[in-house]
Enzyme design. Structure first.
Site, mmCIF file in Angstrom:
data_model
loop_
_atom_site.group_PDB
_atom_site.id
_atom_site.type_symbol
_atom_site.label_atom_id
_atom_site.label_comp_id
_atom_site.label_asym_id
_atom_site.label_seq_id
_atom_site.Cartn_x
_atom_site.Cartn_y
_atom_site.Cartn_z
ATOM 1 N N ASN A 41 25.778 -48.193 -49.694
ATOM 2 C CA ASN A 41 25.208 -48.490 -50.912
ATOM 3 C C ASN A 41 24.359 -49.070 -50.967
ATOM 4 O O ASN A 41 23.951 -50.056 -49.800
ATOM 5 C CB ASN A 41 26.744 -48.800 -51.971
ATOM 6 C CG ASN A 41 27.525 -49.668 -51.907
ATOM 7 O OD1 ASN A 41 27.197 -50.680 -50.470
ATOM 8 N ND2 ASN A 41 27.299 -50.101 -52.706
ATOM 9 N N GLU A 53 28.427 -42.772 -49.648
ATOM 10 C CA GLU A 53 29.261 -41.521 -49.605
ATOM 11 C C GLU A 53 27.878 -40.205 -49.562
ATOM 12 O O GLU A 53 27.466 -39.566 -49.088
ATOM 13 C CB GLU A 53 30.040 -40.909 -50.484
ATOM 14 C CG GLU A 53 30.931 -41.337 -50.783
ATOM 15 C CD GLU A 53 31.045 -42.555 -52.278
ATOM 16 O OE1 GLU A 53 29.866 -43.670 -51.989
ATOM 17 O OE2 GLU A 53 32.100 -42.754 -52.843
ATOM 18 N N CYS A 89 32.993 -42.350 -56.760
ATOM 19 C CA CYS A 89 32.492 -41.666 -57.932
ATOM 20 C C CYS A 89 32.489 -40.203 -58.293
ATOM 21 O O CYS A 89 32.198 -39.500 -57.545
ATOM 22 C CB CYS A 89 30.820 -42.575 -58.273
ATOM 23 S SG CYS A 89 30.157 -41.660 -57.797
HETATM 24 ZN ZN ZN Z 1 29.370 -41.957 -55.657
#
Ligand code: ZN
Length: 129
Positions: A41, A53, A89
């Site tokens: 991230n 991701e 998420c």
């Molecule tokens: Zn995410």
């Protein structure tokens, strides 16, 4: 079976750039041709952050990859071991659903135990054109 994927995701996590949340995530994406893409991230002060991701997927997609078999995801606060499962998420679930089929495997680790999910587990009744 997925231990190597988790270890590679942990390696990717070391490159996370998270000055705002201090929550570091790593991902290991495997393509059906055997190639592997790692992602972490990346945050910024404009709040246009990208998750690990999607970083891995964007790297692979921009290399022309279109067929994927699995993604391992690990995450925890900076400097801590990733022992609690880190789930994608909602944004990532929808994004990933564009590129995977029902056999694609999401791999997470929870207190040393490896858990797997499908896109139908994570995003049932998802939006499609
Ligand atoms: Zn995410």
């Amino acid at each position: 079976m997925y231990k190597e994927d988790i270890e590679l995701a942990k390696k990717a996590r070391l490159n996370a750039y998270t000055p705002y949340s201090n929550y570091n995530v790593g991902a290991c994406l495997k393509c059906k041709d055997g190639s592997i893409y790692l992602g972490c991230n990346i945050e910024n002060h404009g709040l246009q952050s990208i998750c690990a991701e999607r970083t891995a997927f964007v790297k692979a997609l921009s290399d022309g990859k279109r067929k994927f078999s699995s993604i391992a995801i690990v995450g925890a606060s900076a400097g801590k071991e990733s022992t609690v499962k880190c789930m994608p998420c909602g944004y990532c679930r929808q994004f990933i659903s564009e590129f995977v089929d029902e056999n694609f495997t999401f791999i997470v680790e929870s207190n040393g135990k490896i858990l797997t999910y499908t896109i139908d587990d994570l995003l049932p009744n998802r939006f499609k054109f």
